[in-house]
Design an enzyme around this catalytic site. Structure first.
Site, mmCIF file in Angstrom:
data_model
loop_
_atom_site.group_PDB
_atom_site.id
_atom_site.type_symbol
_atom_site.label_atom_id
_atom_site.label_comp_id
_atom_site.label_asym_id
_atom_site.label_seq_id
_atom_site.Cartn_x
_atom_site.Cartn_y
_atom_site.Cartn_z
ATOM 1 N N HIS A 62 0.871 -1.175 0.000
ATOM 2 C CA HIS A 62 0.000 0.000 0.000
ATOM 3 C C HIS A 62 0.907 1.224 0.000
ATOM 4 C CE1 HIS A 62 -2.790 2.934 1.866
ATOM 5 N NE2 HIS A 62 -3.788 2.119 1.551
ATOM 6 N N GLN A 107 -4.589 -4.855 7.052
ATOM 7 C CA GLN A 107 -5.597 -5.795 6.539
ATOM 8 C C GLN A 107 -5.584 -7.130 7.276
ATOM 9 O OE1 GLN A 107 -7.965 -5.048 4.602
ATOM 10 N NE2 GLN A 107 -7.247 -3.067 3.850
ATOM 11 N N ASP A 149 3.038 -4.009 8.252
ATOM 12 C CA ASP A 149 1.808 -3.257 8.053
ATOM 13 C C ASP A 149 0.650 -4.237 8.237
ATOM 14 O OD1 ASP A 149 -0.477 -2.180 6.991
ATOM 15 O OD2 ASP A 149 0.419 -1.550 5.096
HETATM 16 C C1 LIG Z 1 -2.488 -2.687 3.581
HETATM 17 C C2 LIG Z 1 -2.816 -1.313 4.054
HETATM 18 N N1 LIG Z 1 -1.863 -0.573 4.621
HETATM 19 C C3 LIG Z 1 -2.104 0.673 5.071
HETATM 20 C C4 LIG Z 1 -3.347 1.233 4.966
HETATM 21 C C5 LIG Z 1 -3.550 2.639 5.468
HETATM 22 O O1 LIG Z 1 -4.430 2.655 6.529
HETATM 23 P P1 LIG Z 1 -4.965 4.069 7.103
HETATM 24 O O2 LIG Z 1 -5.483 4.821 5.918
HETATM 25 O O3 LIG Z 1 -6.024 3.682 8.068
HETATM 26 O O4 LIG Z 1 -3.789 4.744 7.737
HETATM 27 C C6 LIG Z 1 -4.373 0.507 4.370
HETATM 28 C C7 LIG Z 1 -5.716 1.123 4.181
HETATM 29 O O5 LIG Z 1 -6.395 0.864 3.226
HETATM 30 C C8 LIG Z 1 -4.109 -0.797 3.903
HETATM 31 O O6 LIG Z 1 -5.054 -1.538 3.315
#
Ligand SMILES: Cc1ncc(COP(=O)(O)O)c(C=O)c1O
Length: 395
Positions: free
Chosen positions: A121, A198, A195
């Site tokens: 992401h 998910q 991270d």
């Molecule tokens: C794999 C992954 N990492 C990071 C994030 C970022 O999360 P946030 O926008 O809640 O900080 C997301 C959100 O869609 C995600 O799916």
């Protein structure tokens, strides 16, 4: 234990009518719905435990402090860590940026290597791009295969100082081999950042078993509120890290020209904490202890995969859980999302903040359906029906 029907009754948003249809909410990977238990916890803090935590000493402030302390313990238990290793942030994005702006800024030197993967992401890519550019470090991107899995033997750990990887991809729905990655990262003296955005709603998390050094997640993907997240970090590493943001709450002493900082984790929590969000996160974790969604989610996930195949779609990777991202030949993902919405089906279209991963699959964008603890057979059937309708419009 709450069964699926009982769980669904806990979520008021599921009663929403959308364009005259029942709501089939298949966008939990973007943000999960909130149960009444979480809404009530947030309301209770707004209504009663309404003081400023760890500042004033009156009863309302003490109650707010208790909310923060209790949730820190809840999160520690949820992750298998210690309360002092739990830092409250505004979300996964903030948690990952915190590691980049503190640990990485202090520890990276020219020609060191940060490893990410093609799965990431943007939240787990752009912070590393920024800090690598600043420090003259190299950003190395580990390749995946067509199923969405990493081949660990194809990753060079040479000169690596930090490895950052998603636990579960928000596009391919594949699970990364975190424990093995931790072993390989540690063998060259690198730290492993995970991270977990998910993963937390779908997998049991045990940071000790995973062997990672940092674990980040957001409350709103776990049936909690937006604007709240967690960075878990190993104590020995946190203690050696400089603070990130300066301000109230994180200081020990403040002179005119310099200050000293408090112990961890408080050192990393400048400013009045988001007590409403923290209360909601604590309640969300308690709520997830009342059921085991895995069998229901696996059935729903398999149903979504089958529906995409029946409509002649191409799935990006071979998803194991949580999400199914797909393309329908000759149909733009935004048309899919718009027509699905007309049928009461909430799904997501775009690159899902993973543009490089879409390029890896030669796709500009995709549509994505995702499951939550409330996804049932009717949702799957409604999605399958919507795809048939879309096919009628775009044969
Ligand atoms: C794999 C992954 N990492 C990071 C994030 C970022 O999360 P946030 O926008 O809640 O900080 C997301 C959100 O869609 C995600 O799916």
């Amino acid at each position: 234990m709450l069964d699926l029907a009982a769980r669904r009754r806990e979520f008021p948003a599921l009663t929403t009518r959308v364009h005259g249809h029942r709501l089939a909410y298949l966008d939990s990977a973007a943000t999960a719905l909130r149960p009444q238990f979480v809404i009530d916890a947030i309301t209770r803090v707004s209504t009663h435990d309404a003081g400023s935590p760890s500042r004033s000493v009156h009863a309302l402030a003490e109650a707010a402090t208790e909310v923060v302390d209790t949730t820190r313990r809840e999160v520690a238990r949820f992750l298998g860590g210690a309360p002092d290793e739990v830092i409250f942030t505004s979300g996964t994005t903030a948690s990952l940026n915190l590691v980049a702006q503190t640990w990485a800024r202090a520890n990276l030197a020219r020609n060191d290597v940060v490893i990410v993967t093609e799965l990431e992401h943007h939240s787990n890519l752009v912070p590393w791009q920024m800090i690598c550019a600043e420090k003259g470090a190299e950003l190395r991107i580990a390749p995946i295969d067509d199923t969405g899995h990493l081949d660990l033997d194809r990753i060079s750990f040479d000169r690596a100082k930090l490895v950052a990887i998603t636990h579960v991809s928000n596009v391919t729905g594949t699970i990364a081999p975190i424990a093995e990655l931790a072993r390989r990262a540690h063998a060259v003296g690198a730290v492993l950042v995970v991270d977990g955005a998910q993963a937390v709603a779908h997998l049991p998390i045990d940071v000790a078993a995973l062997g990672c050094d940092f674990y980040a997640f957001s409350a709103h993907k776990l049936y909690g509120p937006t604007g709240t997240g967690i960075l878990w970090g190993r104590t020995s590493i946190l203690e050696a890290m400089p603070p990130w943001q300066g301000g109230g709450g994180m200081i020990a002493t403040v002179g005119d020209l310099t200050s000293t900082y408090r112990e961890v984790p408080t050192r990393f929590e400048a400013g009045t904490p988001n007590v409403l969000g923290i209360a909601g996160l604590g309640a969300a974790i308690q709520f997830t202890r009342t059921f085991d969604p895995r069998a229901d989610e696996a059935r729903a996930h398999a149903g979504l995969v089958a529906a995409v195949h029946a409509a002649g779609g191409r799935i990006l990777g071979e998803p194991e859980l949580a999400v199914v991202a797909f393309e329908l030949p000759r149909v733009h993902p935004h048309d899919i999302a718009t027509l699905a919405d007309g049928e009461g089906v909430a799904l997501r279209s775009g690159h899902h903040c993973a543009a490089p991963l879409h390029r890896r699959f030669s796709a500009l964008a995709s549509s994505r359906v995702s499951v939550g603890c409330y996804t049932d057979d009717d949702d799957v059937a409604q999605f399958a029906h919507a795809l048939v309708k879309i096919r009628e419009v775009f044969p």
